[in-house]
Design a protein around this motif. Structure first.
Motif, mmCIF file in Angstrom:
data_model
loop_
_atom_site.group_PDB
_atom_site.id
_atom_site.type_symbol
_atom_site.label_atom_id
_atom_site.label_comp_id
_atom_site.label_asym_id
_atom_site.label_seq_id
_atom_site.Cartn_x
_atom_site.Cartn_y
_atom_site.Cartn_z
ATOM 1 N N ILE A 457 0.792 -1.105 -0.168
ATOM 2 C CA ILE A 457 -0.002 -0.064 -0.011
ATOM 3 C C ILE A 457 1.028 1.168 -0.140
ATOM 4 O O ILE A 457 0.627 2.102 -0.622
ATOM 5 N N ALA A 458 1.906 1.183 0.838
ATOM 6 C CA ALA A 458 2.877 2.415 0.828
ATOM 7 C C ALA A 458 3.525 2.446 -0.706
ATOM 8 O O ALA A 458 3.658 3.671 -1.082
ATOM 9 N N ILE A 459 3.784 1.457 -1.211
ATOM 10 C CA ILE A 459 4.432 1.542 -2.613
ATOM 11 C C ILE A 459 3.439 1.942 -3.613
ATOM 12 O O ILE A 459 3.853 2.814 -4.569
ATOM 13 N N LEU A 460 2.240 1.784 -3.449
ATOM 14 C CA LEU A 460 0.964 2.302 -4.481
ATOM 15 C C LEU A 460 0.964 3.645 -4.112
ATOM 16 O O LEU A 460 0.669 4.502 -5.055
ATOM 17 N N LEU A 492 -3.385 -7.460 -11.840
ATOM 18 C CA LEU A 492 -4.777 -7.114 -11.756
ATOM 19 C C LEU A 492 -4.900 -5.591 -11.763
ATOM 20 O O LEU A 492 -6.049 -4.975 -12.115
ATOM 21 N N LEU A 493 -3.837 -4.841 -11.247
ATOM 22 C CA LEU A 493 -3.795 -3.412 -11.160
ATOM 23 C C LEU A 493 -3.180 -2.595 -12.786
ATOM 24 O O LEU A 493 -2.944 -1.570 -12.760
ATOM 25 N N HIS A 494 -2.736 -3.679 -13.606
ATOM 26 C CA HIS A 494 -2.216 -3.214 -14.713
ATOM 27 C C HIS A 494 -0.941 -2.450 -14.612
ATOM 28 O O HIS A 494 -0.617 -1.488 -15.131
ATOM 29 N N LEU A 495 -0.206 -2.879 -13.660
ATOM 30 C CA LEU A 495 1.276 -2.114 -13.435
ATOM 31 C C LEU A 495 2.275 -3.134 -13.664
ATOM 32 O O LEU A 495 2.214 -4.183 -13.119
ATOM 33 N N PRO A 496 3.556 -2.883 -14.262
ATOM 34 C CA PRO A 496 4.663 -3.490 -14.412
ATOM 35 C C PRO A 496 5.470 -3.635 -13.402
ATOM 36 O O PRO A 496 5.563 -2.702 -12.237
ATOM 37 N N VAL A 497 6.088 -4.742 -12.828
ATOM 38 C CA VAL A 497 7.148 -4.891 -11.775
ATOM 39 C C VAL A 497 8.317 -5.879 -12.433
ATOM 40 O O VAL A 497 7.851 -6.777 -13.135
ATOM 41 N N GLU A 498 9.310 -5.782 -12.221
ATOM 42 C CA GLU A 498 10.393 -6.360 -12.698
ATOM 43 C C GLU A 498 11.141 -6.920 -11.355
ATOM 44 O O GLU A 498 11.205 -6.294 -10.240
ATOM 45 N N LEU A 499 11.992 -7.972 -11.447
ATOM 46 C CA LEU A 499 13.069 -8.441 -10.555
ATOM 47 C C LEU A 499 14.496 -8.421 -10.976
ATOM 48 O O LEU A 499 14.842 -9.035 -12.001
ATOM 49 N N LEU A 500 15.300 -7.886 -10.087
ATOM 50 C CA LEU A 500 16.737 -7.898 -10.716
ATOM 51 C C LEU A 500 17.706 -8.305 -9.543
ATOM 52 O O LEU A 500 17.564 -8.155 -8.385
ATOM 53 N N ILE A 512 15.755 -3.689 -18.133
ATOM 54 C CA ILE A 512 15.343 -3.076 -16.777
ATOM 55 C C ILE A 512 15.911 -1.797 -16.487
ATOM 56 O O ILE A 512 15.221 -0.826 -16.122
ATOM 57 N N HIS A 513 17.086 -1.474 -16.576
ATOM 58 C CA HIS A 513 17.868 -0.478 -16.518
ATOM 59 C C HIS A 513 17.228 0.601 -17.427
ATOM 60 O O HIS A 513 17.102 1.927 -16.964
ATOM 61 N N SER A 514 16.991 0.308 -18.695
ATOM 62 C CA SER A 514 16.384 1.241 -19.652
ATOM 63 C C SER A 514 15.071 1.831 -19.053
ATOM 64 O O SER A 514 14.631 3.027 -18.951
ATOM 65 N N GLN A 515 14.192 0.773 -18.628
ATOM 66 C CA GLN A 515 12.851 1.366 -18.087
ATOM 67 C C GLN A 515 12.999 2.053 -17.055
ATOM 68 O O GLN A 515 11.966 2.866 -16.474
ATOM 69 N N LEU A 516 14.030 1.682 -16.179
ATOM 70 C CA LEU A 516 14.050 2.516 -14.831
ATOM 71 C C LEU A 516 14.324 3.996 -15.189
ATOM 72 O O LEU A 516 13.802 4.865 -14.729
ATOM 73 N N GLU A 517 15.204 4.369 -16.034
ATOM 74 C CA GLU A 517 15.740 5.666 -16.489
ATOM 75 C C GLU A 517 14.555 6.502 -17.026
ATOM 76 O O GLU A 517 14.575 7.694 -16.942
ATOM 77 N N THR A 518 13.852 5.702 -17.850
ATOM 78 C CA THR A 518 12.532 6.455 -18.769
ATOM 79 C C THR A 518 11.476 6.693 -17.691
ATOM 80 O O THR A 518 10.614 7.526 -17.966
ATOM 81 N N GLY A 519 11.345 5.941 -16.646
ATOM 82 C CA GLY A 519 10.441 6.126 -15.652
ATOM 83 C C GLY A 519 9.140 5.076 -16.154
ATOM 84 O O GLY A 519 8.232 5.312 -15.449
ATOM 85 N N GLU A 520 9.291 4.259 -17.131
ATOM 86 C CA GLU A 520 8.184 3.185 -17.422
ATOM 87 C C GLU A 520 8.124 2.278 -16.303
ATOM 88 O O GLU A 520 6.993 1.505 -16.049
ATOM 89 N N LEU A 521 9.026 1.882 -15.679
ATOM 90 C CA LEU A 521 8.949 0.711 -14.680
ATOM 91 C C LEU A 521 8.906 1.625 -13.319
ATOM 92 O O LEU A 521 9.699 2.038 -12.744
ATOM 93 N N PRO A 522 7.673 1.229 -12.721
ATOM 94 C CA PRO A 522 7.324 1.903 -11.467
ATOM 95 C C PRO A 522 7.908 1.101 -10.323
ATOM 96 O O PRO A 522 7.969 1.720 -9.207
#
Length: 843
Positions: A457-460, A492-500, A512-522
């Motif tokens: 919930i804090a992350i959301l 179910l919330l239509h949000l991407p999440v990745e594991l590194l 993952i690095h690219s998506q983090l820098e562009t803000g695509e990966l929340p």
């Protein structure tokens, strides 16, 4: 000196100066001390009777051998010579026209002490009624300076200073604050009849018989045997000297002459039983001129400091060095204001320093120790609170919205209501996130209490406010567990999440690095891989660290530096005792989820011996027959030649082939590749394997609600907190679960520890008991956790003092967080952080 009249003054003065300088065989203008005494006693006065001439010449021989003696033997010889001269002078006094004072000093000596009595004598000032000869010895000396090098002190010199440097003792201040690690109380003087085994005492008695001989079993060992007698009884005591130089008859005869029949001896030591009855174990001995005489020894008849030593540094050397440094305590200015000392009943610093080293009695020692323990806790808390105050002054963190569509949707997805404890902790977190001051909150919760839901919930809240979040876990198993759970919700919330993690493929890592820098990966979940230089967030607003005590301080800080003052939420399923939480998390806000979700049953915990193993196997068969699953946990991966423990690899083979051939038995341990670990966990989660043999890698991160039995082999090898964590792997579903603690140890301590787990499910109580049994560093499981190495303070025994120190520190920070009005306190805080803590405890 003529051959008719001894020069009493020069003799007394030489002996006194040698004693004051630590029995170092001082070099004078013409002779060494030993040479001067040997020459002096070599020419006996003609006026002496023949019997005294023999004693006089014996002293000449003894002092000729003085350079070859150890410190203790030198002390005995100097004391013997001083007593002999006093008795002889007393008998000759009227003929020589020299009056002798009651203290044994001549009238000339008495006059020469006038200047010394005008000196500022430290110990005589703070202990004016003390009769301790140590006080008298120290009070005659000029006080050295606090920062003076030990090599500059004549009582220590360069050679001894080099040895003390091995203990990191370089200056007078270092010595003053080199607290004893323990004390032995020889201050209680008892009659022989009152001796009781196990006590440390001093007794004064008459020598009834004395013998010194070479051991018939060891030709390099000399033994001194004394029969001591008082009016209540007698005992036999023995002392031992190892080395060929002590086996000569001449040396043994000289030792016998030190303790002649009829002489009065003070003896101290540990009372223990022997075939001759009670005795003193290798006692310290000192001959007294009269039964009521003051004991000059640094050990006999007093509370004796025990210092941490190393090879080449003797206890007597450290004690003599401390005595040389003690007068400098008069220069110590107490950083604590008088009002604060009075409020908390604290002894003045200089008094505490003197009495932690050489207290008059145990009661005084406790008062001194309390003051110095207070100091250790006080400056720690002061630093933590000051850091917290400085963090609150920062107003650059993101303000995150506590309400929004994402959180509302998530609430609807949950098939359960939050418990009251979860809601209370969540409110604490959301209130923090609405402020521009960076949150620094620790959430403690027992296994299965629902910490992850609160963190999500804090992350959301961060994501719906336009920021990114990171969740870091200490192991790949735990990181993958979090990832799977988050994926099931975030899809179910239509949000991407990745594991590194360290096992992430290079192509996926670049993506993952690219998506983090562009803000695509929340949201990014991972292990230590998150703190690599190549990982860059566009706008990191929240950092969540799970099992945070498993990370070093620098590792946690590196993740925080990935954003502009991000909010930090740390979680732990290892309940931390209150004193430990105050010590390592004193600059954090702490919330506790102290309520389990409804429907959870208590895990039935049973302590079993090796002979009861069949009961465990029967239970396992019954549970598997009902469709349940089982963990078997062992402390080792492979068999150890040094430890007779069951290894995971061998146990897996044995269970699969011999014990449970009808079931599928899996294997999981830390040395397996990530792919093999994943496969083992997946098969167990899908019930393809009914029994999982594992090391402690399953302690966190493996969540299989269908598992109902946890069998822990060699349970005595684990700490209580770790056993409680392992037990938490079962009981995660609605079925009754069982934890079986298998132990063949007959140690009463081991049995007592394991029974705590058998009788309690309360993680906080268990952690308190674990800390009492094993200490704070072991409870947290790593020295990275930042527990400071206190010299005196104990988090187990000194909780009351810690709470008072915290209270005092809070009051000081409330009045003046900069400490500008208390300059000495500010300097002391800086000094202690550099020396004791080095900033490493700061989270």
């Amino acid at each position: 000196m003529t051959n008719d009249t001894p020069d009493w003054i020069r003799l007394h003065k030489a002996l006194t100066i040698e004693a004051e300088h630590g029995f170092t065989d001082l070099i004078g203008k013409q002779y060494r001390f030993s040479e001067f005494l040997s020459l002096t006693f070599g020419k006996f006065p003609t006026a002496l009777p023949s019997i005294e001439r023999r004693c006089w010449q014996e002293l000449a021989v003894k002092f000729a051998n003085y350079p070859n003696l150890g410190l203790e033997d030198r002390q005995h010889l100097v004391a013997e010579a001083r007593r002999y001269l006093y008795q002889l002078q007393k008998e000759q006094g009227e003929q020589c026209g020299l009056g002798v004072s009651p203290s044994g000093a001549t009238a000339v000596e008495q006059g020469s002490k006038g200047a010394e009595e005008q000196r500022r004598s430290y110990l005589s000032k703070i202990q004016p009624n003390s009769k301790s000869p140590i006080v008298a010895e120290v009070s005659r000396r000029l006080a050295p300076k606090i920062d003076q090098k030990l090599s500059d002190l004549p009582e220590i010199g360069i050679r001894k200073a080099d040895k003390l440097a091995v203990l990191r003792l370089y200056t007078v201040r270092d010595l003053l604050f080199y607290y004893p690690r323990d004390h032995i109380d020889y201050a209680r003087q008892v009659n022989i009849r009152e001796l009781q085994a196990g006590e440390t005492v001093t007794t004064v008695a008459t020598v009834k018989r004395c013998n010194c001989f070479t051991s018939p079993k060891n030709k390099k060992l000399s033994i001194l045997e004394l029969i001591l007698k008082d009016n209540t009884g007698q005992i036999k005591v023995s002392r031992f000297w190892a080395g060929t130089r002590f086996t000569s008859r001449a040396w043994q005869e000289s030792l016998k002459r030190r303790y002649p029949v009829g002489s009065i001896v003070a003896a101290c030591g540990l009372v223990k039983g022997s075939k001759y009855g009670l005795t003193l174990d290798n006692p310290e001995l000192e001959v007294l001129a009269n039964p009521g005489d003051t004991i000059e020894s640094l050990t006999i008849g007093r509370v004796v400091p025990i210092y941490a030593l190393t090879e080449g540094v003797m206890a007597s050397m450290v004690r003599q060095a401390v005595i040389a440094a003690l007068p400098a305590a008069t220069h110590l200015k107490d950083p604590l204001p008088n009002g604060l000392r009075q409020k908390y009943g604290l002894m003045e610093l200089k008094d505490a320093i003197a009495n932690i080293h050489f207290p008059d009695d145990s009661a005084t020692l406790q008062v001194a120790r309390r003051r110095l323990v207070f100091d250790e806790f006080f400056y720690l808390q002061l630093g933590l609170l000051q850091r917290q105050q400085q963090a609150r002054a920062i107003q650059t963190s993101a303000i995150l919205a506590p309400k929004g569509q994402l959180i509302e949707k998530f609430y609807k997805l949950l098939p359960f209501q939050l418990t009251g404890a979860q809601q209370r902790v969540l409110n604490d977190i959301l209130n923090d996130l609405q402020k521009s001051v960076p949150m620094n909150r620790l959430v403690q919760g027992d296994v299965g209490s629902g910490k992850t839901v609160v963190a999500v919930i804090a992350i959301l809240a961060a994501i719906q406010s336009g920021y990114q979040a990171a969740l870091m876990a200490p192991t790949e198993v735990l990181a993958e567990q979090h990832y799977r759970k988050l994926v099931s919700w975030f899809n179910l919330l239509h949000l991407p999440v990745e594991l590194l993690t360290g096992s992430t493929k290079t192509a996926k890592r670049r993506e993952i690095h690219s998506q983090l820098e562009t803000g695509e990966l929340p949201l990014l979940v991972g292990t230590h891989a998150l703190i690599q230089d190549t990982v860059n967030f566009q706008q990191l607003g929240l950092v969540v660290i799970d099992e945070q005590h498993r990370f070093g301080v620098k590792q946690r800080a590196l993740l925080q530096q990935k954003g502009e003052q991000p909010h930090v939420l740390t979680m732990t399923a290892t309940p931390i005792p209150r004193t430990l939480a105050l010590t390592i998390h004193g600059d954090m806000n702490v919330s506790q989820i102290d309520e389990l979700p409804p429907g959870r049953q208590k895990i039935q915990t049973t302590l079993l011996t090796g002979q009861q193993r069949t009961h465990a196997y029967d239970l396992i068969r019954r549970e598997i027959a009902q469709g349940r699953q089982v963990y078997v946990v062992l402390p080792l991966v492979e068999e150890s030649e040094k430890l007779d423990l069951r290894s995971a690899v061998e146990e897996h083979q044995k269970l699969q082939e011999s014990i449970f051939p009808d079931f599928q038995v899996g294997l999981l341990h830390g040395r397996m590749s990530s792919a093999d670990k994943d496969e083992a966990i997946t098969k167990f989660r899908d019930n393809q394997t009914q029994i999982l043999v594992s090391t402690t890698v399953v302690e966190v991160g493996v969540d299989v609600p269908n598992a109902t039995v946890m069998l822990i082999e060699n349970a005595e090898r684990f700490g209580l907190s770790q056993l409680h964590q392992l037990r938490g792997r079962v009981g995660r579903g609605a079925a009754q679960s069982y934890c079986l603690l298998m132990s063949s140890s007959r140690s009463p301590d081991a049995q007592q520890r394991l029974k705590v787990l058998e009788q309690s499910q309360d993680g906080f109580f268990i952690s308190e008991m674990d800390m009492r049994f094993r200490g704070p560093g072991e409870v947290l499981g790593t020295r990275q956790s930042g527990v400071p190495d206190f010299t005196l303070a104990s988090l187990v025994e000194d909780e009351e003092v810690l709470l008072l120190a915290r209270q005092a520190a809070e009051k000081v920070i409330e009045i003046d967080a900069t400490l500008e009005r208390w300059y000495l306190m500010k300097e002391e805080l800086k000094y202690r952080y550099e020396r004791l803590m080095g900033g490493a405890i700061l989270t």
